[in-house]
Design a protein around this motif. Structure first.
Motif: not given
Length: 122
Positions: A105-109
């Motif tokens: 999720q952090s990578s996607l953000e």
């Protein structure tokens, strides 16, 4: 079906059969009496057998119910124990997966933010 209803039907059927035989038989009176006596003795034995079978069935059901009352709580406890053990054994995998999901999720953000910044520049 109640046993008394069954027995009443059985007796009524037997009486009906006996009367039918009396009126349709070409036998003499003494032969008929002998036949009826033999048939009634036979019916008494059969009724006693049926009563015995019903008693056995009742006792069997009572015994099975008692065993079920004893065994079901044990089975429930065993299942609960197995579930708790499974939950403990999978807890580390659950935590690892949650960390990986958070990382994704952090990578996607970050990726969304990078794409947004590049589109603003362009």
């Amino acid at each position: 079906m109640k046993a008394s209803t069954f027995l009443t039907g059985l007796i009524a059927g037997s009486v009906t059969a006996a009367v039918t035989v009396l009126f349709s038989t070409p036998q003499t009176g003494s032969e008929i009496r002998s036949s009826v006596k033999s048939a009634s003795t036979d019916m008494k034995h059969k009724l006693n057998d049926v009563k015995g079978k019903f008693t056995e069935l009742k006792n069997s059901i009572t015994h099975m119910t008692k065993e079920a009352k004893e065994m079901v709580p044990e089975a429930v406890q065993d299942i609960k124990g197995s579930i708790e053990q499974w939950q403990r054994s999978t807890e580390s995998n659950k935590q690892r997966l949650e960390k990986k999901i958070q990382a994704i999720q952090s990578s996607l953000e970050e990726l969304e933010q990078t794409i947004s910044n590049q589109q603003k520049k362009a």
